[in-house]
Design a protein around this motif. Sequence first.
Motif, short mmCIF file in Angstrom:
data_model
loop_
_atom_site.label_atom_id
_atom_site.label_comp_id
_atom_site.label_asym_id
_atom_site.label_seq_id
_atom_site.Cartn_x
_atom_site.Cartn_y
_atom_site.Cartn_z
N ILE A 194 0.85 -1.20 0.00
CA ILE A 194 0.00 0.00 0.00
C ILE A 194 0.88 1.25 0.00
N LYS A 195 1.93 1.20 0.81
CA LYS A 195 2.83 2.36 0.86
C LYS A 195 3.51 2.59 -0.49
N ALA A 196 3.99 1.54 -1.09
CA ALA A 196 4.69 1.68 -2.37
C ALA A 196 3.75 2.26 -3.43
N ALA A 197 2.50 1.81 -3.44
CA ALA A 197 1.54 2.32 -4.43
C ALA A 197 1.26 3.80 -4.19
N LEU A 198 1.13 4.17 -2.91
CA LEU A 198 0.84 5.57 -2.59
C LEU A 198 2.01 6.46 -2.98
N VAL A 199 3.20 6.03 -2.62
CA VAL A 199 4.40 6.82 -2.92
C VAL A 199 4.55 6.98 -4.44
N SER A 200 4.29 5.91 -5.16
CA SER A 200 4.46 6.01 -6.61
C SER A 200 3.37 6.87 -7.23
N GLY A 201 2.16 6.82 -6.69
CA GLY A 201 1.08 7.68 -7.18
C GLY A 201 1.39 9.15 -6.92
N GLN A 202 1.96 9.43 -5.75
CA GLN A 202 2.32 10.82 -5.44
C GLN A 202 3.47 11.29 -6.34
N GLU A 203 4.42 10.41 -6.60
CA GLU A 203 5.53 10.75 -7.50
C GLU A 203 5.01 11.12 -8.88
N ARG A 204 4.04 10.31 -9.34
CA ARG A 204 3.45 10.55 -10.65
C ARG A 204 2.86 11.96 -10.71
N LEU A 205 2.14 12.35 -9.67
CA LEU A 205 1.53 13.69 -9.67
C LEU A 205 2.61 14.78 -9.55
N ARG A 206 3.62 14.52 -8.73
CA ARG A 206 4.68 15.51 -8.53
C ARG A 206 5.41 15.79 -9.85
N GLU A 207 5.52 14.76 -10.65
CA GLU A 207 6.24 14.94 -11.92
C GLU A 207 5.33 15.45 -13.04
N HIS A 208 4.04 15.54 -12.77
CA HIS A 208 3.08 15.95 -13.80
C HIS A 208 3.16 17.46 -13.96
N GLU A 209 3.33 17.93 -15.20
CA GLU A 209 3.56 19.36 -15.36
C GLU A 209 2.32 20.21 -15.04
N ASP A 210 1.14 19.60 -15.07
CA ASP A 210 -0.07 20.37 -14.80
C ASP A 210 -0.54 20.28 -13.35
N VAL A 211 0.24 19.59 -12.51
CA VAL A 211 -0.17 19.40 -11.12
C VAL A 211 0.75 20.19 -10.20
N GLU A 212 0.14 20.94 -9.29
CA GLU A 212 0.91 21.71 -8.31
C GLU A 212 0.77 21.03 -6.95
N GLN A 233 -9.34 21.84 -16.63
CA GLN A 233 -8.91 21.52 -18.00
C GLN A 233 -7.84 20.43 -17.99
N ALA A 234 -6.90 20.54 -17.06
CA ALA A 234 -5.83 19.55 -17.00
C ALA A 234 -6.40 18.17 -16.66
N LEU A 235 -7.40 18.14 -15.78
CA LEU A 235 -8.02 16.85 -15.43
C LEU A 235 -8.72 16.24 -16.65
N ARG A 236 -9.41 17.09 -17.42
CA ARG A 236 -10.07 16.58 -18.62
C ARG A 236 -9.04 16.02 -19.60
N ALA A 237 -7.91 16.72 -19.71
CA ALA A 237 -6.89 16.30 -20.66
C ALA A 237 -6.22 14.99 -20.22
N ASP A 238 -6.15 14.78 -18.91
CA ASP A 238 -5.49 13.58 -18.39
C ASP A 238 -6.26 13.05 -17.18
N PRO A 239 -7.31 12.28 -17.46
CA PRO A 239 -8.17 11.80 -16.36
C PRO A 239 -7.42 10.93 -15.35
N SER A 240 -6.20 10.44 -15.70
CA SER A 240 -5.47 9.59 -14.75
C SER A 240 -5.03 10.40 -13.53
N ILE A 241 -5.08 11.72 -13.63
CA ILE A 241 -4.78 12.55 -12.45
C ILE A 241 -5.73 12.19 -11.30
#
Lengths: 521, 521
Positions: free
Chosen positions: A349-367, A393-401
């Motif tokens: 669970i921790k690994a999945a959460l950390v990786s999900g947060q990493e994904r958002l941190r690296e996303h150019e449209d996510v602050e 708009q960013a969410l529509r463009a990339d619903p995986s957010i």
Amino acid sequence: MSGSAMPAVGPQAGIVAGRPALADPGTSFRSREPATARQRDAVFADAQLEEADAAASAAAEAFFRAQTDESERRPALLLHALAVVLEGRRSELVRVAAAETALTEVRLNSELSRTTGQLELLASEADSRSGRPVEEDAAGAEGFAPALALGHVPLGPVAVFGASNFPFAFGVLGGDTASALAAGCPVIAKGHPAHPETSQLLGEIATAVVADTGWPAGWFSLLHGRGAPIGQALVRADGIAAVAFTGSTRGGTALATVAAERSVPIPVYAELGGINALYLLPDAAGNATAADSAFVAGLTQSLTGGSGQFCTKPGLLVVVDDDAARRTVDHLATALAAVASPPLLTPGIKAALVSGQERLREHEDVEVLRGGPSASDALDHPVSSFVARVSSQALRADPSIADELFGPALVVVMCENLDDLIDVTGSIPAGLTATIHAAPGDATTSARLLRRLRLRAGRVLFGGFPTGVRVGRATTHGGPYPATNAPSTTSVGVRAIDRFLRPVTYQDLPDTLRDRALSWT
Amino acid sequence: MSGSAMPAVGPQAGIVAGRPALADPGTSFRSREPATARQRDAVFADAQLEEADAAASAAAEAFFRAQTDESERRPALLLHALAVVLEGRRSELVRVAAAETALTEVRLNSELSRTTGQLELLASEADSRSGRPVEEDAAGAEGFAPALALGHVPLGPVAVFGASNFPFAFGVLGGDTASALAAGCPVIAKGHPAHPETSQLLGEIATAVVADTGWPAGWFSLLHGRGAPIGQALVRADGIAAVAFTGSTRGGTALATVAAERSVPIPVYAELGGINALYLLPDAAGNATAADSAFVAGLTQSLTGGSGQFCTKPGLLVVVDDDAARRTVDHLATALAAVASPPLLTPGIKAALVSGQERLREHEDVEVLRGGPSASDALDHPVSSFVARVSSQALRADPSIADELFGPALVVVMCENLDDLIDVTGSIPAGLTATIHAAPGDATTSARLLRRLRLRAGRVLFGGFPTGVRVGRATTHGGPYPATNAPSTTSVGVRAIDRFLRPVTYQDLPDTLRDRALSWT
């Protein structure tokens, strides 16, 4: 294990119709305490695959016997006895579960009370429904109109797969087991590998209570196992009539595929997940801007309770981008900083959460506003709560957010205006709940939003926070896929029983056979 | 086609949201009259696969619009209007269906009345349930107890696959379509290739009524097609939320597999078949031995009505082997010889029946008492009714003897004594119905039998014959697999609607939003 009726000789692989299950050699494992990273003493092992067939066969025999012999057995008495014994073993159960899960004793005590309350509620429901017709059509004077009486019969043996995050309420004696037993079905529970010792304790209690209340031994079995094979063998086993599952979308749909490929397909009722979106409308946002507002305090609590490991944890906060919303979100980030989260349930669970947060941190449209991985976020340390912000708009463009982050994490969606907020609902996945926070000035939006959100959730809240689930008559814990794969059902509340009943119509039923026909057992 | 609003230019491939469906070139076909073996004039064709997506997309748009715009549309009015128009077109409908099916006009008139009655019953049910809470939990004074109100929302667009044997009651405007529309769901019907002209007529009626009652055009579509691809494309199409099917086990389970493999899995409610066993107990057999007994007359009628092409046709007669039973069976064979059966619906049905009878004729443990293939049984001629006899031991040794024979055919199972008769129930497959004929001396056996038969059928009859289905509040048309793959559901009666509804719980619902929340549409 003190207080146990089962001799602990070698690793424990479960209990099949009252006897210890045979272990698959070389599969032993111990449970790990998330708070200390220590392994516990008790040793478990995967049950041999043949034990799935043995348990299913014993359950099917027990079911046939209970349906056809002359004994009267009331499911309500079994459920009531389970509740009483669970209460009597409360301190031991909470101590073991706390060690295995790192959930707080306060939380686990409250969860155990919910579990015993659930058993009592379903017992009372079974007593009031079994033996009475659901509907009747009286014989008509003209045309073809025989008398019809509609009753229910239990489906038969149910395989139950509990969740990691609720060792009691969604565990071996949780809502799925309680509702299957209430319906008059035997149960074979799969122990959760994240809390095998708790599972074993609950399984021993069930085994003893089944024997003490006069049900055949096959009425309850427990199988341990870390991998998919033992669970799949159980779903494939002859005699299993239905499956109840709480967990990941991948795990639940895999079992549904196995069930559909049987020569006799069986229903799988899988509670899976999805996103819980909370809509804070502008007038309500204006009331929430104080640093200590009820909204900020409530959302902080809902996000961090149980380290955010609830199926109903709010994962998205949707607002119109204005000053009030921005101030509220800033206060939320500050309030979250003051709350320590206990460790997560499992390294996975921790690994999945950390990786999900990493994904958002690296996303150019996510602050990212708060949290995210840091040195102290190594496995076996608590995670920081996490808040990120994104435009609609960013969410529509990339619903995986909007993909579910299982843990204390929230994504805030900033909308341009009310129409944009209404429209973005179409880009947010379905889930167990959706919540509207509205003040009087939001009435029109609230009405529009309701009609969209009811298409995307099993429960729509007006105010409040979704992590509290009232177990009642009107409860729905379900919704569109992926909340569940069985959209017409609920896994919590009295109507959870209906998953395990099949309607039977009696045509021109003689009065002398009425009780025998309409009784579930 | 006179009376039709659709211009018949080229082959007809169906109707998509009010416009003619595009035909797949080179797939044209005509319907064949079973009584004459002549092809009819009207030319049909498989719809292009893209039309499945077009119809599903139009249905999903229509559904979203109906759920979210401010118009009030009552499903009851749509159903009522359909019933009125069907009544107005009765003579044309019966004439076309009689030609396409060789079912008698008496039977088809009665089936059409059942179909309009079903529409009216479901209309009234929708009106009385929509807008009212199913359950409520009032807010509690203590602990976590928010107010809960349980309502329902429609699932969304439903794909309906009708049956060959009931062109009206299980056809394009049959029970599945009626219950989906009653629930507030759009429908895309697959026309049955055995009666395309009847399907087209019904589709044109539905299209006109949808327009006349103010529903969006996408609320109803019809697609023709002889092969599996168009049906599979429909089940795969985005926007389809559920599938209702009546037909073969192979066809229904194939669609269920397609539905389970979707990225968003959807429920398939398939009514498949199975065996309908009738148990004539010894005291009742003693009352049935006269050549003109009510039992002999009733069973003769139930076996041969509609050429035995009912899902509920009794396929097995189970008796204790004594003089009374033997005399009754002899009289039955004699009575059957006097009844001519009309031709079967399709060459495929006839071929399957003839081959099933051949299988039994060649079986060393089966004694054929009457009927079986003969020179006059060439395709396009009526089949003789068929009765065979087998011992309970032989059935246990080879359960395939009980495989369903779709047509006027019966296998009599001779048991050694009452215990043997009770025990053989375990070797007889599940089905839609099971029937007990008992006289006062059979009371003990009847009570024992009831508890076994309710585990193997959706309807248990005490006296009477299973081919009559009362469409009421207490109806179950379902049962354990293979009666249906969805054991908790019924495809006939008011509760058929529930297959297409999803529960939604409203937490702390404001009074001002109550109507909007609890209304289905």
